[in-house]
Write a protein that holds these residues in place. Structure first.
Motif, PDB file in Angstrom:
ATOM      1  N   TRP A 225       8.501  -2.959   4.794  1.00 61.28           N
ATOM      2  CA  TRP A 225       8.601  -2.582   3.072  1.00 61.28           C
ATOM      3  C   TRP A 225       7.612  -2.643   2.514  1.00 61.28           C
ATOM      4  CZ3 TRP A 225       9.832  -6.349   6.704  1.00 61.28           C
ATOM      5  CH2 TRP A 225       9.260  -6.949   6.804  1.00 61.28           C
ATOM      6  N   ARG A 226       6.141  -2.988   2.921  1.00 66.57           N
ATOM      7  CA  ARG A 226       4.797  -3.159   2.490  1.00 66.57           C
ATOM      8  C   ARG A 226       4.426  -1.519   2.075  1.00 66.57           C
ATOM      9  NH1 ARG A 226       3.131  -8.564   5.333  1.00 66.57           N
ATOM     10  NH2 ARG A 226       4.892  -9.458   4.781  1.00 66.57           N
TER      11      ARG A 226
ATOM     12  N   PRO B 105      11.901   1.206  -4.854  1.00 65.55           N
ATOM     13  CA  PRO B 105      12.189   0.797  -3.455  1.00 65.55           C
ATOM     14  C   PRO B 105      12.392   2.368  -1.948  1.00 65.55           C
ATOM     15  CG  PRO B 105      12.915  -0.593  -5.112  1.00 65.55           C
ATOM     16  CD  PRO B 105      12.885   1.104  -5.709  1.00 65.55           C
ATOM     17  N   LEU B 106      12.149   2.372  -0.818  1.00 68.14           N
ATOM     18  CA  LEU B 106      12.502   3.633  -0.314  1.00 68.14           C
ATOM     19  C   LEU B 106      14.166   4.013  -0.334  1.00 68.14           C
ATOM     20  CD1 LEU B 106      10.707   2.335   2.912  1.00 68.14           C
ATOM     21  CD2 LEU B 106      10.268   3.989   1.317  1.00 68.14           C
ATOM     22  N   PRO B 107      14.303   4.744  -0.612  1.00 63.72           N
ATOM     23  CA  PRO B 107      16.113   5.517  -0.080  1.00 63.72           C
ATOM     24  C   PRO B 107      16.249   5.418   0.755  1.00 63.72           C
ATOM     25  CG  PRO B 107      13.779   7.590  -1.350  1.00 63.72           C
ATOM     26  CD  PRO B 107      13.702   6.106  -0.265  1.00 63.72           C
ATOM     27  N   ASP B 108      17.546   4.091   0.428  1.00 60.68           N
ATOM     28  CA  ASP B 108      18.656   4.014   1.574  1.00 60.68           C
ATOM     29  C   ASP B 108      17.823   2.313   2.884  1.00 60.68           C
ATOM     30  OD1 ASP B 108      20.573   6.218   1.692  1.00 60.68           O
ATOM     31  OD2 ASP B 108      18.621   7.477   2.944  1.00 60.68           O
ATOM     32  N   HIS B 109      16.549   2.220   2.017  1.00 65.63           N
ATOM     33  CA  HIS B 109      16.273   0.472   2.227  1.00 65.63           C
ATOM     34  C   HIS B 109      16.280   0.146   1.502  1.00 65.63           C
ATOM     35  CE1 HIS B 109      15.991   2.021   6.453  1.00 65.63           C
ATOM     36  NE2 HIS B 109      15.790   3.407   5.840  1.00 65.63           N
ATOM     37  N   GLU B 110      16.719   0.304  -0.309  1.00 70.85           N
ATOM     38  CA  GLU B 110      16.420  -0.423  -1.470  1.00 70.85           C
ATOM     39  C   GLU B 110      17.177  -1.990  -1.574  1.00 70.85           C
ATOM     40  OE1 GLU B 110      17.117   3.680  -2.743  1.00 70.85           O
ATOM     41  OE2 GLU B 110      18.621   2.588  -1.729  1.00 70.85           O
ATOM     42  N   VAL B 111      17.619  -1.948  -1.052  1.00 70.13           N
ATOM     43  CA  VAL B 111      18.337  -3.659  -0.561  1.00 70.13           C
ATOM     44  C   VAL B 111      17.628  -4.809   0.325  1.00 70.13           C
ATOM     45  CG1 VAL B 111      20.569  -4.932   0.171  1.00 70.13           C
ATOM     46  CG2 VAL B 111      20.996  -3.028  -1.373  1.00 70.13           C
TER      47      VAL B 111
ATOM     48  N   TYR C 176       8.398   4.639  14.316  1.00 69.79           N
ATOM     49  CA  TYR C 176       7.486   3.330  14.845  1.00 69.79           C
ATOM     50  C   TYR C 176       8.189   1.810  13.886  1.00 69.79           C
ATOM     51  CZ  TYR C 176       6.013   6.626  18.021  1.00 69.79           C
ATOM     52  OH  TYR C 176       5.968   8.087  18.674  1.00 69.79           O
ATOM     53  N   GLY C 177       7.592   2.481  12.943  1.00 72.83           N
ATOM     54  CA  GLY C 177       6.939   0.879  11.794  1.00 72.83           C
ATOM     55  C   GLY C 177       8.500  -0.009  11.674  1.00 72.83           C
TER      56      GLY C 177
ATOM     57  N   MET D 263       0.956  -0.701   0.242  1.00 77.11           N
ATOM     58  CA  MET D 263      -0.076   0.141  -0.238  1.00 77.11           C
ATOM     59  C   MET D 263       1.277   1.422   0.285  1.00 77.11           C
ATOM     60  SD  MET D 263      -2.922  -1.147   3.148  1.00 77.11           S
ATOM     61  CE  MET D 263      -3.938  -0.194   2.051  1.00 77.11           C
ATOM     62  N   THR D 264       0.522   2.179  -0.629  1.00 76.42           N
ATOM     63  CA  THR D 264       1.966   3.522  -0.309  1.00 76.42           C
ATOM     64  C   THR D 264       0.738   4.113   0.999  1.00 76.42           C
ATOM     65  OG1 THR D 264      -0.420   4.262  -1.821  1.00 76.42           O
ATOM     66  CG2 THR D 264       0.894   3.904  -3.051  1.00 76.42           C
TER      67      THR D 264
END
Length: 120
Positions: free
Chosen positions: A56-57, A65-71, A49-50, A25-26
C-alpha cells in the motif's frame, strides 16, 4: 525452499520495505530510486511479488488508492497516519505533497525522521 526472485524484483521489494509507515512512493519514484526500469516494471513486480511487503506504500502518481484494493489500502493509511485528503466528490485520496517519501533516510523503516521530506 521458495522459488528464487528475479534480481530486479528483489531490488524493488527492498526499496518498498524501506518506505516508512505513513509515507508512500509512486511506481515511478521506485524505478527512479533504483535507476532502472520504469513505473510499469515496478507495477509488474508489485503485482507478482508485492504481497509480502507493505504494498500500500507504492501508489499511483495521482494519489488514488489502488483499484480493487481501496478498502484495505485505506485501512493501512489510516492506521499508519498517512496524509489523506478528500476529492471534490468526497472520495479519499493520498495527499501526495505530504505523504510522498523521497527515500533519503536510506534505512529500513526510516523512522528516525532525518531528511524525510516529501517531493514537491
Amino acid at each position: 525452499m521458495s522459488e528464487e526472485l528475479p534480481a530486479y524484483a528483489e531490488r524493488v521489494l527492498e526499496v518498498v520495505e524501506r518506505i516508512p509507515p505513513g509515507r508512500v512512493m509512486t511506481y515511478g519514484d521506485v524505478a527512479e530510486w533504483l535507476g532502472e526500469g520504469g513505473p510499469r516494471q515496478v507495477g509488474r513486480v508489485m503485482a507478482l511479488y508485492g504481497g509480502a511487503v507493505p504494498w500500500w506504500r507504492v501508489v499511483r502518481a495521482d494519489g488514488l488508492p489502488l483499484p480493487d484494493h481501496e478498502v484495505r489500502a485505506l485501512e493501512h493509511y489510516r492506521t499508519e497516519g498517512t496524509s489523506l485528503r478528500l476529492t471534490a466528490g468526497g472520495e479519499p485520496r493520498l495527499d501526495m505533497r505530504r505523504a510522498r517519501w523521497d527515500g533519503s533516510s536510506g534505512q529500513a523503516g526510516g523512522q528516525d525522521g532525518t531528511r524525510d521530506e516529501a517531493h514537491t
